[in-house]
Design an enzyme around this catalytic site. Structure first.
Site, PDB file in Angstrom:
ATOM      1  N   CYS A   1       9.514   9.567   5.061  1.00 16.60           N
ATOM      2  CA  CYS A   1       9.742   8.077   4.462  1.00 16.60           C
ATOM      3  C   CYS A   1      11.233   7.929   4.575  1.00 16.60           C
ATOM      4  O   CYS A   1      11.510   6.637   4.730  1.00 16.60           O
ATOM      5  CB  CYS A   1       9.123   7.723   3.081  1.00 16.60           C
ATOM      6  SG  CYS A   1       7.372   8.128   3.158  1.00 16.60           S
TER       7      CYS A   1
ATOM      8  N   ASP B   1       4.100  10.478  -2.163  1.00 21.37           N
ATOM      9  CA  ASP B   1       2.792  10.494  -2.709  1.00 21.37           C
ATOM     10  C   ASP B   1       1.671  11.245  -1.811  1.00 21.37           C
ATOM     11  O   ASP B   1       0.748  11.766  -2.315  1.00 21.37           O
ATOM     12  CB  ASP B   1       2.177   9.018  -2.991  1.00 21.37           C
ATOM     13  CG  ASP B   1       3.230   8.319  -3.804  1.00 21.37           C
ATOM     14  OD1 ASP B   1       4.084   8.524  -3.980  1.00 21.37           O
ATOM     15  OD2 ASP B   1       2.647   7.282  -4.360  1.00 21.37           O
TER      16      ASP B   1
ATOM     17  N   CYS C   1       9.914   4.574   0.522  1.00 20.57           N
ATOM     18  CA  CYS C   1       8.472   5.030   0.111  1.00 20.57           C
ATOM     19  C   CYS C   1       8.067   4.259  -1.024  1.00 20.57           C
ATOM     20  O   CYS C   1       8.741   3.384  -1.690  1.00 20.57           O
ATOM     21  CB  CYS C   1       8.497   6.606  -0.016  1.00 20.57           C
ATOM     22  SG  CYS C   1       9.428   6.889  -1.536  1.00 20.57           S
ATOM     23  N   ASP C   2       6.896   4.713  -1.422  1.00 21.32           N
ATOM     24  CA  ASP C   2       6.238   3.910  -2.515  1.00 21.32           C
ATOM     25  C   ASP C   2       6.853   3.586  -3.770  1.00 21.32           C
ATOM     26  O   ASP C   2       6.739   2.647  -4.619  1.00 21.32           O
ATOM     27  CB  ASP C   2       4.801   4.462  -2.644  1.00 21.32           C
ATOM     28  CG  ASP C   2       4.045   4.669  -1.601  1.00 21.32           C
ATOM     29  OD1 ASP C   2       4.265   4.285  -0.483  1.00 21.32           O
ATOM     30  OD2 ASP C   2       2.791   5.041  -1.826  1.00 21.32           O
ATOM     31  N   LYS C   3       7.611   4.580  -4.166  1.00 18.83           N
ATOM     32  CA  LYS C   3       8.296   4.525  -5.486  1.00 18.83           C
ATOM     33  C   LYS C   3       9.627   4.324  -5.341  1.00 18.83           C
ATOM     34  O   LYS C   3      10.389   3.551  -6.332  1.00 18.83           O
ATOM     35  CB  LYS C   3       8.227   5.994  -6.433  1.00 18.83           C
ATOM     36  CG  LYS C   3       6.620   6.083  -6.473  1.00 18.83           C
ATOM     37  CD  LYS C   3       5.778   5.131  -7.055  1.00 18.83           C
ATOM     38  CE  LYS C   3       4.415   5.311  -7.375  1.00 18.83           C
ATOM     39  NZ  LYS C   3       3.817   5.635  -5.816  1.00 18.83           N
TER      40      LYS C   3
ATOM     41  N   CYS D   1       4.393   5.410   5.547  1.00 18.52           N
ATOM     42  CA  CYS D   1       3.076   5.334   6.253  1.00 18.52           C
ATOM     43  C   CYS D   1       2.770   3.684   6.686  1.00 18.52           C
ATOM     44  O   CYS D   1       3.161   2.974   6.289  1.00 18.52           O
ATOM     45  CB  CYS D   1       1.975   5.316   5.238  1.00 18.52           C
ATOM     46  SG  CYS D   1       2.367   7.146   4.271  1.00 18.52           S
TER      47      CYS D   1
ATOM     48  N   SER E   1      -3.845   5.045  -3.725  1.00 17.85           N
ATOM     49  CA  SER E   1      -3.009   4.751  -2.597  1.00 17.85           C
ATOM     50  C   SER E   1      -3.235   3.244  -2.205  1.00 17.85           C
ATOM     51  O   SER E   1      -4.392   2.746  -2.176  1.00 17.85           O
ATOM     52  CB  SER E   1      -3.046   5.775  -1.765  1.00 17.85           C
ATOM     53  OG  SER E   1      -2.701   5.395  -0.535  1.00 17.85           O
TER      54      SER E   1
END
Length: 566
Positions: free
Chosen positions: A56, A88, A129-131, A201, A477
């Site tokens: 990512c 993740d 990325c996610d965080k 992703c 997720s």
């Protein structure tokens, strides 16, 4: 607006760099390579979330160089610093996953500390990325200095047998392999092809959902989330981010000038209207807390209910993030939502114009099937719903995009950790009709509120996706689909009703009525509550122990700001 006293562009940093008393600081800056000329200009912090442990952000070093070029061209001096990032997808299903949500707070704290310590005049955050995306946004809201948040972009789709695949296909293949549907060679083929290179992703999972919403919040430039990680336009956006930071500094435009209630409502509509991740609820609540904007979990249900799904994106739909770019990009989605009267068009964007002005020239690729109109949407209502009831008095979150099953009533199968539930699925111990209940996985209970893509994907891989439901105080997720209810609050670790569920209890999930109910009498629940005591945590020292003390409820964003854990 943030007061800069006499209006000098370097009013913050000159406290560190100017005057005879600051000779020591200048000497150390010169050892790094900065000159007197550099130190007389505004200092722009480049908060980079590059890390070598995930795709990512692996390309963010290159983007940082382009950002610096843009800052220098606009008359500033860039100074890059780094922070952490937890993948993740890599940590999923392990103890390491507990670090993911905790990292959001550490990312925000570390960016804030560097910015305050070095007195930056402006800041550009690179996240992928996610965080790192919400963590960076939280920091920029706290600091309230001129700032730009730039997304690193989505990865390209993997290809297998002529079809697009993503990391979610790998996790579903794990479940299929466990139940004998596919062999080891097929699993290896999916594994080898799912992630072809740099970027987040590829579906409308958490990273792409958050990147989309950040444009509406006024933290990212409109249209910047669409190009892929390796697209040449990504570098152009990075250069522009550097220039834009200097423009915002000159105009003294700060994040809280743009982070209004209307902007948050637009962001929620964007998440709901694209079938986005349930994690957007958690993260938007957290960003709102940092910005001082009133926002509740109930707002998500209200806005989602009136917002149709206008983008046919995975996991609930057909297409991937780069298909949005090919169809017309995030600006086309915004234009369609605006045309349907679903957004506040007068909300200001990062570049200065209103949202309506910024997307007025959005173009559509002829023949595209990814983005629909609000009048003829893919679904009449958004992808997020908030459930309440005696099992979740403070709320729980379910994604209904791509899920046609809105009612389920079945016996509880209770597990106190994700791994045990995963093993039960892989062993064939879960049958159609069951409601898997996973407790003590909330913000405090985990600690860290693990995502559970592994177990939810395994359910589908085992062929149980249409017959089994899952309820947890953990989270999911952005790639999760099916009847999966997360963020149950209050969580089990603080004595929430979910802690009182026993094997065989009947659980009712009624999405249409927005109800999550346990069919157990109040008398019985009171007796169970009287006998309940909180389990001891495995973590008594270090960052997890600290987080466990500080973190608040998922229904309020699971933040660790002062008083949140009370």
């Amino acid at each position: 607006m943030t007061d800069r006293n006499d209006g000098a562009l370097n009013a913050r940093s000159r406290v560190l760099t100017q005057g005879a008393s600051r000779a020591g600081a200048r000497a150390m800056f010169k050892a790094v390579g900065f000159t007197d000329e550099d130190l007389g200009k505004p200092l722009v912090g480049i908060a980079n979330t590059w890390i070598e442990t995930m795709p990512c952000g692996i390309h963010l070093r290159e983007l940082a160089e382009a950002v610096k070029e843009g800052v220098r061209a606009a008359g500033g001096t860039p100074m890059e610093f780094n922070t952490i990032a937890i993948s993740d997808g890599i940590t999923m299903g392990t103890e390491g996953m507990k670090a993911s949500l905790v990292s959001r707070e550490v990312i925000a704290d570390s960016i804030e500390l560097c910015a305050r310590g070095y007195q930056f005049d402006a800041i550009v955050a690179l996240a992928g990325c996610d965080k790192t995306l919400p963590g960076s946004a939280m920091a920029l809201a706290r600091l309230n200095i001129p700032a730009v948040l730039l997304y690193g972009g989505s990865t390209a789709a993997g290809r297998l047998d002529g079809k697009d695949i993503t990391i979610v296909d790998v996790y579903e293949a794990i479940g299929a392999h466990a139940c004998g549907t596919i062999d080891a060679a097929r699993l290896k083929a999916v594994e080898d092809r799912a992630c072809p290179g740099p970027g987040a992703c590829g579906g409308q999972y958490t990273a792409n959902t958050m990147a989309t919403t950040l444009e509406y919040l006024g933290l990212s430039p409109i249209g910047s989330s669409s190009p892929g990680a390796t697209d040449p336009r990504r570098r152009a956006w990075a250069y522009r981010a550097g220039e834009l930071a200097m423009e915002l500094l000159a105009r003294n435009v700060c994040p809280r000038d743009l982070l209004t209630r209307d902007a948050f409502e637009n962001a929620i509509a964007a998440a709901a209207g694209t079938g986005g991740s349930t994690n957007s609820v958690l993260h938007l609540l957290a960003i709102a807390r940092e910005a001082g904007v009133p926002l509740t979990i109930d707002d998500f249900d209200e806005i989602s209910a009136r917002t149709p799904i206008v983008a046919d994106l995975r996991p609930g739909g057909t297409y991937l993030a780069l298909d949005v770019d090919a169809a017309g990009g995030s600006t086309l989605i915004a234009r369609r939502l605006l045309d349907g009267g679903l957004l506040h068009g007068d909300a200001r964007t990062l570049g200065g114009p209103t949202l309506r002005e910024a997307v007025a020239t959005a173009s559509e690729t002829p023949g595209q099937r990814v983005v629909a109109t609000a009048e003829r949407p893919f679904k009449p209502h958004g992808g997020l719903a908030i459930l309440k009831g005696n099992l979740a008095p403070d709320g729980a979150v379910v994604k209904i995009a791509g899920n046609e099953r809105l009612l389920h009533r079945g016996p509880a199968r209770v597990f106190t950790r994700e791994e045990d539930a995963m093993q039960a699925v892989l062993d064939g111990a879960i049958v159609a009709g069951d409601v898997i209940v996973i407790i003590y996985e909330g913000p405090k209970g985990g600690p860290g509120m693990r995502e559970m893509l592994g177990v939810t994907a395994a359910i589908f891989g085992a062929g149980l996706g249409e017959g089994v439901a899952l309820v947890t105080d953990g989270r999911f997720s952005g790639g999760t689909h099916g009847l999966m209810i997360g963020h149950v609050a209050p969580e089990a670790a603080v004595g929430g009703p979910i802690a009182l569920v026993r094997n065989g209890d009947t659980v009712v999930i009624d999405v249409a009525s927005r109800e999550l109910r346990l069919e157990v009498s109040e008398t019985e629940l009171a007796a169970r509550r009287a006998a309940w005591s909180a389990p001891a945590s495995h973590y008594t020292t270090g960052v997890f122990a600290k987080y466990r003390v500080l973190v608040g409820s998922a229904s309020d964003g699971a933040v660790t700001t002062a008083g949140a854990g009370a």
